[in-house]
Design a protein around this motif. Structure first.
Motif, PDB file in Angstrom:
ATOM      1  N   MET A  99      14.960   4.761  -4.940  1.00 20.14           N
ATOM      2  CA  MET A  99      13.529   5.038  -5.083  1.00 20.14           C
ATOM      3  C   MET A  99      12.768   4.640  -3.823  1.00 20.14           C
ATOM      4  O   MET A  99      12.953   3.549  -3.290  1.00 20.14           O
ATOM      5  N   LEU A 100      11.878   5.538  -3.368  1.00 18.30           N
ATOM      6  CA  LEU A 100      10.969   5.259  -2.260  1.00 18.30           C
ATOM      7  C   LEU A 100       9.552   5.635  -2.670  1.00 18.30           C
ATOM      8  O   LEU A 100       9.376   6.614  -3.387  1.00 18.30           O
ATOM      9  N   PRO A 101       8.506   4.908  -2.206  1.00 15.70           N
ATOM     10  CA  PRO A 101       8.605   3.680  -1.417  1.00 15.70           C
ATOM     11  C   PRO A 101       9.142   2.532  -2.245  1.00 15.70           C
ATOM     12  O   PRO A 101       9.084   2.550  -3.470  1.00 15.70           O
ATOM     13  N   ASN A 102       9.619   1.507  -1.537  1.00 16.48           N
ATOM     14  CA  ASN A 102      10.317   0.416  -2.206  1.00 16.48           C
ATOM     15  C   ASN A 102      10.516  -0.720  -1.207  1.00 16.48           C
ATOM     16  O   ASN A 102      10.417  -0.522   0.010  1.00 16.48           O
ATOM     17  N   TYR A 103      10.793  -1.887  -1.749  1.00 20.97           N
ATOM     18  CA  TYR A 103      11.303  -2.981  -0.928  1.00 20.97           C
ATOM     19  C   TYR A 103      12.658  -2.531  -0.413  1.00 20.97           C
ATOM     20  O   TYR A 103      13.522  -2.125  -1.196  1.00 20.97           O
ATOM     21  N   MET A 104      12.859  -2.576   0.896  1.00 21.97           N
ATOM     22  CA  MET A 104      13.965  -1.849   1.518  1.00 21.97           C
ATOM     23  C   MET A 104      15.282  -2.618   1.588  1.00 21.97           C
ATOM     24  O   MET A 104      16.234  -2.155   2.229  1.00 21.97           O
ATOM     25  N   GLY A 334       8.897   3.030   5.526  1.00 21.98           N
ATOM     26  CA  GLY A 334       9.172   4.383   5.995  1.00 21.98           C
ATOM     27  C   GLY A 334       7.981   5.307   5.900  1.00 21.98           C
ATOM     28  O   GLY A 334       8.148   6.530   5.874  1.00 21.98           O
ATOM     29  N   MET A 335       6.752   4.756   5.862  1.00 21.95           N
ATOM     30  CA  MET A 335       5.548   5.560   5.675  1.00 21.95           C
ATOM     31  C   MET A 335       4.458   5.086   6.630  1.00 21.95           C
ATOM     32  O   MET A 335       3.705   4.159   6.315  1.00 21.95           O
ATOM     33  N   ASP A 336       4.371   5.694   7.796  1.00 24.87           N
ATOM     34  CA  ASP A 336       3.306   5.347   8.732  1.00 24.87           C
ATOM     35  C   ASP A 336       1.948   5.752   8.146  1.00 24.87           C
ATOM     36  O   ASP A 336       1.852   6.561   7.233  1.00 24.87           O
ATOM     37  N   ARG A 337       0.883   5.129   8.689  1.00 20.36           N
ATOM     38  CA  ARG A 337      -0.500   5.337   8.265  1.00 20.36           C
ATOM     39  C   ARG A 337      -0.753   4.809   6.849  1.00 20.36           C
ATOM     40  O   ARG A 337      -1.660   5.279   6.155  1.00 20.36           O
ATOM     41  N   TYR A 338       0.041   3.839   6.446  1.00 20.49           N
ATOM     42  CA  TYR A 338      -0.219   3.085   5.214  1.00 20.49           C
ATOM     43  C   TYR A 338      -0.186   1.599   5.554  1.00 20.49           C
ATOM     44  O   TYR A 338       0.442   1.176   6.543  1.00 20.49           O
ATOM     45  N   LEU A 339      -0.859   0.815   4.723  1.00 24.42           N
ATOM     46  CA  LEU A 339      -0.846  -0.635   4.846  1.00 24.42           C
ATOM     47  C   LEU A 339      -0.633  -1.246   3.467  1.00 24.42           C
ATOM     48  O   LEU A 339      -1.051  -0.680   2.452  1.00 24.42           O
ATOM     49  N   ARG A 340       0.005  -2.415   3.437  1.00 24.73           N
ATOM     50  CA  ARG A 340       0.083  -3.195   2.204  1.00 24.73           C
ATOM     51  C   ARG A 340      -0.584  -4.538   2.438  1.00 24.73           C
ATOM     52  O   ARG A 340      -0.248  -5.248   3.388  1.00 24.73           O
ATOM     53  N   ILE A 341      -1.551  -4.854   1.577  1.00 24.78           N
ATOM     54  CA  ILE A 341      -2.253  -6.129   1.659  1.00 24.78           C
ATOM     55  C   ILE A 341      -2.011  -6.897   0.366  1.00 24.78           C
ATOM     56  O   ILE A 341      -2.140  -6.353  -0.734  1.00 24.78           O
ATOM     57  N   GLY A 342      -1.648  -8.169   0.510  1.00 21.91           N
ATOM     58  CA  GLY A 342      -1.488  -9.038  -0.645  1.00 21.91           C
ATOM     59  C   GLY A 342      -2.817  -9.680  -1.012  1.00 21.91           C
ATOM     60  O   GLY A 342      -3.515 -10.207  -0.139  1.00 21.91           O
TER      61      GLY A 342
END
Length: 364
Positions: A99-104, A334-342
């Protein structure tokens, strides 16, 4: 991602890269059972049972209907649980659907063990649901394992009952193992607790742990729930990694997983999420059409698309160097132009970190 986090998370002034809530203090945990502190002072610091003490495995099994201690292997964090599963199951040229996106982590492990890894996607235009048309095109009779993460990292999506059953049906029809990382179960923001895949199919493997939903990452306690014959094999592989959990971690995990204590811990987690998400949500809305996000349902994480003409890793490195803030670039999924914020730290810390990010964005 892990290398960036381990390099910077304890050096920056504002670490907004974590996907769990702010960790509990030892005293908070011990308050739930006043006699526990005294017992700890008398605890011998020897080796714990390498697959987890019977008491801890029984406590974990309680949360998985039909499971016994023979269905449980205790590990050093969910990351080791995932590692052992991939090491044990993946042989060269085995076909793995991931599954993607995912912890790689599992993606990299399957490739490292020379498996043939193929993606299937959660689609943003489907509100981060599985693209089952893609999955059904991808699976073959050679597929040995389907890997999933539910609730999902990084999107915070939770699979519906219908989608869970459809995924089970696809795995069953091809006699494939279904390995589901459920480490964010219990970190639901508003929805009812995400259901486990356990017990729905005889080739389901579930991994979980105390790091994310419980706010106890320092204990490094994870576990695998699987059929007893597979658990026995996984245990033999475990002998070649960390051998077993730390004694104090085993003892404290038993305390955390007492049903009454567990509910208090998960209530603490939900309170943090419900307090902090409006802060992050308002911050995103205040940036207008710069960001596009589907609201996360679980986990202390928000994953969103941005419109600025800069690579996500370059943007994160700019924040590191100029503002001493760490977030996660979409490149790591694997997805440019995205960010993850905690958004799991204390509220004032979160606000200050977001203010610094805004300063950099405003100057771009």
């Amino acid at each position: 991602m892990e290398r960036m986090q381990s390099t910077w998370e304890n050096r920056v002034q504002y670490n907004l890269s974590e996907s769990g809530v702010h960790p509990m203090y030892l005293g908070e945990l011990l308050r739930e059972e006043p006699e526990a502190a005294e017992r700890l002072m008398k605890q011998e610091l020897g080796y714990a049972q390498s697959n987890g003490t019977p008491e801890l495995r029984q406590t974990i099994a309680h949360y998985y209907p039909g499971a016994t201690t023979d269905h449980i292997l205790v590990t050093n964090g969910t990351s080791e649980a995932n590692f052992l599963c991939m090491w044990t199951l993946v042989d060269p040229d085995d076909e793995i659907l991931f599954m993607l996106p995912n912890y790689m982590q599992m993606w990299g492990l399957a490739r490292g063990f020379r498996g043939n890894v193929r993606p299937y996607h959660l689609k943003e235009e489907l509100d981060w649901r599985i693209d089952f048309n893609e999955l059904e095109r991808s699976i073959t009779k050679r597929t040995k394992l389907i890997a999933a993460c539910n609730p999902n990292n990084p999107t915070g999506a939770i699979l519906s009952e219908e989608d869970m059953e459809r995924l089970i049906s696809i795995a069953r029809s091809n006699d494939a193992w279904l390995l589901v990382d459920e480490v964010y179960q219990g970190a639901e923001r508003e929805a009812e607790r995400a259901k486990s895949f356990w017990g729905r199919y005889d080739r389901v493997i579930v991994t979980n742990g105390l790091s994310k939903a419980y706010g106890l990452p320092g204990l490094r306690i994870g576990w695998i729930v699987a059929p007893p014959d597979l658990i026995a094999k996984l245990w033999s592989y475990h002998d070649y990694t960390t051998i077993g959990p730390a004694m104090l971690s085993d003892v404290l995990a038993r305390l955390a997983l007492v049903p009454e204590t567990r509910e208090k811990i998960l209530a603490r987690t939900q309170k943090i999420l419900q307090t902090n998400y409006p802060i992050l949500g308002e911050w995103i809305r205040n940036h207008g059409d710069m960001f596009a996000m589907i609201e996360p349902k679980a986990g202390a994480i928000a994953y969103f698309r941005y419109k600025m003409p800069i690579n996500s890793t370059q943007l994160v490195e700019k924040l590191l160097q100029e503002k001493s803030v760490l977030i996660v670039p979409g490149d790591h999924f694997g997805m440019d132009r995205y960010l993850r914020i905690g958004y799991g730290p204390p509220a004032d810390y979160l606000i200050a970190g977001l203010d610094r990010i805004h300063e950099t964005l405003a100057a771009l």
